[in-house]
Design a protein around this motif. Sequence first.
Motif, PDB file in Angstrom:
ATOM      1  N   LEU A 129       0.781  -1.419   0.039  1.00 37.84           N
ATOM      2  CA  LEU A 129      -0.006  -0.001   0.033  1.00 37.84           C
ATOM      3  C   LEU A 129       0.916   1.262  -0.043  1.00 37.84           C
ATOM      4  N   PHE A 130       0.592   2.212  -0.726  1.00 39.22           N
ATOM      5  CA  PHE A 130       1.101   3.561  -0.666  1.00 39.22           C
ATOM      6  C   PHE A 130       1.285   4.076   0.911  1.00 39.22           C
ATOM      7  N   SER A 131       0.022   3.766   1.555  1.00 41.53           N
ATOM      8  CA  SER A 131      -0.060   4.271   2.906  1.00 41.53           C
ATOM      9  C   SER A 131       0.927   3.773   3.946  1.00 41.53           C
ATOM     10  N   THR A 148      -4.181   3.244  -4.440  1.00 41.29           N
ATOM     11  CA  THR A 148      -3.886   2.559  -2.990  1.00 41.29           C
ATOM     12  C   THR A 148      -2.906   1.677  -2.998  1.00 41.29           C
ATOM     13  N   HIS A 149      -2.751   0.733  -4.061  1.00 42.36           N
ATOM     14  CA  HIS A 149      -1.745  -0.489  -4.168  1.00 42.36           C
ATOM     15  C   HIS A 149      -0.702  -0.007  -5.019  1.00 42.36           C
ATOM     16  N   LEU A 150       0.566  -0.514  -4.666  1.00 39.97           N
ATOM     17  CA  LEU A 150       1.670  -0.189  -5.652  1.00 39.97           C
ATOM     18  C   LEU A 150       1.774  -1.097  -6.652  1.00 39.97           C
ATOM     19  N   THR A 186       5.388  -1.806 -20.919  1.00 40.34           N
ATOM     20  CA  THR A 186       4.600  -0.406 -20.917  1.00 40.34           C
ATOM     21  C   THR A 186       3.159  -0.451 -20.005  1.00 40.34           C
ATOM     22  N   GLY A 187       3.115   0.720 -19.743  1.00 41.56           N
ATOM     23  CA  GLY A 187       1.820   1.055 -19.021  1.00 41.56           C
ATOM     24  C   GLY A 187       1.654   0.421 -17.500  1.00 41.56           C
ATOM     25  N   SER A 188       2.869   0.297 -17.073  1.00 43.38           N
ATOM     26  CA  SER A 188       3.188  -0.494 -15.700  1.00 43.38           C
ATOM     27  C   SER A 188       3.251   0.324 -14.588  1.00 43.38           C
ATOM     28  N   GLY A 189       3.217   1.754 -14.771  1.00 39.39           N
ATOM     29  CA  GLY A 189       3.451   2.646 -13.558  1.00 39.39           C
ATOM     30  C   GLY A 189       4.722   3.191 -13.356  1.00 39.39           C
ATOM     31  N   LYS A 190       5.410   3.304 -14.273  1.00 40.59           N
ATOM     32  CA  LYS A 190       7.035   3.821 -14.190  1.00 40.59           C
ATOM     33  C   LYS A 190       7.294   5.211 -13.756  1.00 40.59           C
ATOM     34  N   THR A 191       6.216   5.983 -14.376  1.00 40.05           N
ATOM     35  CA  THR A 191       6.377   7.520 -14.104  1.00 40.05           C
ATOM     36  C   THR A 191       6.222   7.845 -12.514  1.00 40.05           C
ATOM     37  N   ASP A 229      14.012   8.821 -18.473  1.00 41.16           N
ATOM     38  CA  ASP A 229      13.051   8.089 -18.842  1.00 41.16           C
ATOM     39  C   ASP A 229      13.015   7.494 -20.170  1.00 41.16           C
ATOM     40  N   GLU A 230      12.682   6.516 -20.728  1.00 39.58           N
ATOM     41  CA  GLU A 230      12.770   5.761 -22.156  1.00 39.58           C
ATOM     42  C   GLU A 230      14.261   5.808 -22.405  1.00 39.58           C
ATOM     43  N   ALA A 231      15.003   5.106 -21.299  1.00 42.33           N
ATOM     44  CA  ALA A 231      16.724   5.368 -21.379  1.00 42.33           C
ATOM     45  C   ALA A 231      17.049   4.959 -22.749  1.00 42.33           C
ATOM     46  N   SER A 246      13.017   2.177 -18.390  1.00 42.00           N
ATOM     47  CA  SER A 246      12.303   1.932 -19.745  1.00 42.00           C
ATOM     48  C   SER A 246      11.609   0.702 -20.009  1.00 42.00           C
ATOM     49  N   ALA A 247      10.829   0.615 -20.879  1.00 42.46           N
ATOM     50  CA  ALA A 247      10.035  -0.811 -21.111  1.00 42.46           C
ATOM     51  C   ALA A 247      10.886  -1.702 -21.831  1.00 42.46           C
ATOM     52  N   THR A 248      11.824  -1.010 -22.365  1.00 43.51           N
ATOM     53  CA  THR A 248      12.755  -1.970 -23.345  1.00 43.51           C
ATOM     54  C   THR A 248      14.397  -1.374 -23.251  1.00 43.51           C
ATOM     55  N   ARG A 302       6.029   6.520 -27.530  1.00 39.76           N
ATOM     56  CA  ARG A 302       6.611   5.983 -26.499  1.00 39.76           C
ATOM     57  C   ARG A 302       5.757   7.093 -25.260  1.00 39.76           C
ATOM     58  N   GLY A 303       5.543   6.192 -24.111  1.00 43.02           N
ATOM     59  CA  GLY A 303       5.220   6.720 -22.936  1.00 43.02           C
ATOM     60  C   GLY A 303       4.008   7.587 -22.774  1.00 43.02           C
ATOM     61  N   LEU A 304       3.403   7.929 -23.990  1.00 44.80           N
ATOM     62  CA  LEU A 304       2.210   8.607 -23.666  1.00 44.80           C
ATOM     63  C   LEU A 304       1.063   7.948 -23.124  1.00 44.80           C
ATOM     64  N   ARG A 359      -3.317  -0.151 -20.985  1.00 46.30           N
ATOM     65  CA  ARG A 359      -2.447   0.312 -19.965  1.00 46.30           C
ATOM     66  C   ARG A 359      -2.948   0.206 -18.484  1.00 46.30           C
ATOM     67  N   GLY A 360      -2.046   0.067 -17.509  1.00 47.45           N
ATOM     68  CA  GLY A 360      -2.690   0.298 -16.125  1.00 47.45           C
ATOM     69  C   GLY A 360      -3.058  -1.097 -15.665  1.00 47.45           C
ATOM     70  N   ASP A 361      -3.837  -1.029 -14.526  1.00 43.39           N
ATOM     71  CA  ASP A 361      -4.063  -2.400 -14.028  1.00 43.39           C
ATOM     72  C   ASP A 361      -5.266  -2.820 -14.800  1.00 43.39           C
TER      73      ASP A 361
HETATM   74  N1  LIG Z   1      -0.312   2.226  -8.316  1.00 46.76           N
HETATM   75  C1  LIG Z   1      -1.292   2.395  -9.261  1.00 46.76           C
HETATM   76  N2  LIG Z   1      -2.352   1.956  -9.250  1.00 46.76           N
HETATM   77  C2  LIG Z   1      -3.490   2.147 -10.187  1.00 46.76           C
HETATM   78  N3  LIG Z   1      -2.924   2.803 -11.391  1.00 46.76           N
HETATM   79  C3  LIG Z   1      -1.791   3.232 -11.753  1.00 46.76           C
HETATM   80  C4  LIG Z   1      -0.832   3.126 -10.431  1.00 46.76           C
HETATM   81  N4  LIG Z   1       0.461   3.509 -10.967  1.00 46.76           N
HETATM   82  C5  LIG Z   1       0.018   3.984 -12.219  1.00 46.76           C
HETATM   83  N5  LIG Z   1      -1.119   3.725 -12.677  1.00 46.76           N
HETATM   84  C6  LIG Z   1      -1.792   4.034 -13.959  1.00 46.76           C
HETATM   85  O1  LIG Z   1      -1.099   3.379 -14.835  1.00 46.76           O
HETATM   86  C7  LIG Z   1      -0.995   3.900 -16.106  1.00 46.76           C
HETATM   87  C8  LIG Z   1       0.210   3.534 -16.829  1.00 46.76           C
HETATM   88  O2  LIG Z   1       1.406   4.448 -16.007  1.00 46.76           O
HETATM   89  P1  LIG Z   1       2.621   4.915 -16.701  1.00 46.76           P
HETATM   90  O3  LIG Z   1       2.341   6.160 -17.584  1.00 46.76           O
HETATM   91  O4  LIG Z   1       3.345   5.638 -15.588  1.00 46.76           O
HETATM   92  O5  LIG Z   1       3.120   3.800 -17.408  1.00 46.76           O
HETATM   93  P2  LIG Z   1       4.763   3.452 -17.800  1.00 46.76           P
HETATM   94  O6  LIG Z   1       5.007   2.167 -17.333  1.00 46.76           O
HETATM   95  O7  LIG Z   1       5.490   4.626 -17.640  1.00 46.76           O
HETATM   96  O8  LIG Z   1       4.440   3.239 -19.385  1.00 46.76           O
HETATM   97  P3  LIG Z   1       5.426   3.249 -20.980  1.00 46.76           P
HETATM   98  O9  LIG Z   1       6.400   2.312 -20.797  1.00 46.76           O
HETATM   99  O10 LIG Z   1       4.399   3.300 -21.891  1.00 46.76           O
HETATM  100  O11 LIG Z   1       5.904   4.806 -20.651  1.00 46.76           O
HETATM  101  C9  LIG Z   1      -1.285   5.314 -15.908  1.00 46.76           C
HETATM  102  O12 LIG Z   1      -2.849   5.696 -16.365  1.00 46.76           O
HETATM  103  C10 LIG Z   1      -1.336   5.497 -14.482  1.00 46.76           C
HETATM  104  O13 LIG Z   1      -2.267   6.442 -13.898  1.00 46.76           O
END
Ligand SMILES: Nc1ncnc2c1ncn2[C@@H]1O[C@H](COP(=O)(O)OP(=O)(O)OP(=O)(O)O)[C@@H](O)[C@H]1O
Length: 514
Positions: free
Chosen positions: A53-55, A73-75, A98-103, A207-209, A239-241, A369-371, A400-402
């Motif tokens: 949990l983020f908390s 809520t969850h990482l 991609t889309g796994s929450g790296k930002t 990012d996107e190293a 990076s995703a790659t 990339r990344g959008l 993307r995302g969960d």
């Molecule tokens: N802990 C989290 N719980 C739920 N959703 C999340 C969480 N962290 C990130 N997300 C969501 O997941 C999506 C993808 O996140 P992000 O853009 O960081 O992916 P990324 O891994 O940087 O992707 P890419 O490789 O394409 O750049 C975003 O819409 C973001 O809001």
Amino acid sequence: MSKKRKRPVAAPPEPVVDASNSNLDGEILQQEDNAAIRSKGKGGGGGILTDKLFSDLPISDLTARAIADMNYTHLTQIQARSIPHLMLGSDVMASAKTGSGKTLAFLIPAIELLHKLRFSPRNGTGVIVLCPTRELAIQTHNVAKELMKYYHSQTVGYVIGGIDLRGEANQLAKGINVLVATPGRLLDHMQKNKSFKYGCLKCLIIDEADRILEENFEEHVREIFKRLPRKDRQTVLFSATQTKKVEDFAKLTFGEKEERQRKLVYVGVDDHESKATVKGLKQGYCVIPSERRFLVLYSFLKKTLARKKKVMVFFSSCNSVKFHAQLLNLIQICYDIHGQLKQHQRTSTFFKFHKAQHGILLCTNVAARGLDIPDVDYIVQYDPPDEPKDYIHRVGRTARGDNGKGSAILFLLPKELQMLIHLKAANISLSEYAFREELVPKLQTYLENIVCGNYILNQSAKEAYRSYLLSYKSHCMKDIFDIHRLDLTGASKSEPGPGEQCIETSKEEEIKRW
Ligand SMILES: Nc1ncnc2c1ncn2[C@@H]1O[C@H](COP(=O)(O)OP(=O)(O)OP(=O)(O)O)[C@@H](O)[C@H]1O
């Protein structure tokens, strides 16, 4: 006497299409098992969240409140595995799909670091995040801004190409603590702007190293590194790659004998996975002869729009995007992003498509990339990518995302089928979709007449066709994408218009001339 330029005008109504080939309600692309590609559904998602949990993170109340406001809520896995190392101050090289929450994974620890050090604008820049494209930099800046919304003494901003240098310099003079930047523009400020203070830099994030370390950025990055302080600076590569080049670079940056080298942590979330793309992505390819490509695309887009879907279509050149956008806009409104547009147009299109419930975005790799555009249903690769890495990033704009879901379709010419071998070697497996000839609309002549009757479209078609051939010629996989084996007559029909007429000399001569 100069020719009077005509603006594209609304197209006349389409000719009545014989009901038997009125594809528009049928499935033009069909998977072999008869299940046509479909978009988002329910259940069986990517499963990227952990039970952490983020908390429970040792972060400030200010950041925690902002995260709660964002409804997280969850990482995710990459967050759970990299944030602890980053918060300890280690140099980290991390990789996750991609889309796994790296930002958030790299931003949260960076913001915490400056908070702990009580950074304020007079300390100048403490964190730099390098991004390969302007849109990605704006997006990352917006996420950082949201995370820092309860901070009153730390500042965030961005510097990107295509924007007034002086305006940015004024902002930098006031002190931007977390700075998101594209490499070229960052270097510009380092070289020309004396009021840009980065002597206290504590963390550099790339990012996107793998992209940033590619040839066209390499020189800039080398110059940037020469100027940045090394002492007590954390370096973070995401990076995703990841590639060998990133590893070599990390070694070079941290220095074999430096103490920092010993602290470099590698986090590879998906290293033991047999698939390079995410679970929620349904992906396939379709072999389409050159002369049918545009018509199949047109039908596909028309149908997906009627179903209110959101689609991104990738082309190999700015000129192709420009021409197809002009042509499709006569029939159906679509958005377009490419490097020849002015930055304000690019930014406004990006945000419009971001907000849109449904619609079409035609783009080059500038949007690969990344959008993080919400709810993209389909990725169409009208022109194949240069290499598997580009494929992964392009299709990563959906699902993307969960529990994210989406579909991707790759258009291939019969002679390009071998590309699948390269994709397979990169752990990307695609299903086959057949296109149904009987459903392809018989609109080629109609479209060619529209294009030939309009000066602007005519010119754009010629430029698009030339650019298509040029990018074909410079493709990385020369054994597959061999311009000498390309059927030029067919290829010219995939950009409906004057096509081959713009190649006046013989094929070989013309190609050699380029
Ligand atoms: N802990 C989290 N719980 C739920 N959703 C999340 C969480 N962290 C990130 N997300 C969501 O997941 C999506 C993808 O996140 P992000 O853009 O960081 O992916 P990324 O891994 O940087 O992707 P890419 O490789 O394409 O750049 C975003 O819409 C973001 O809001």
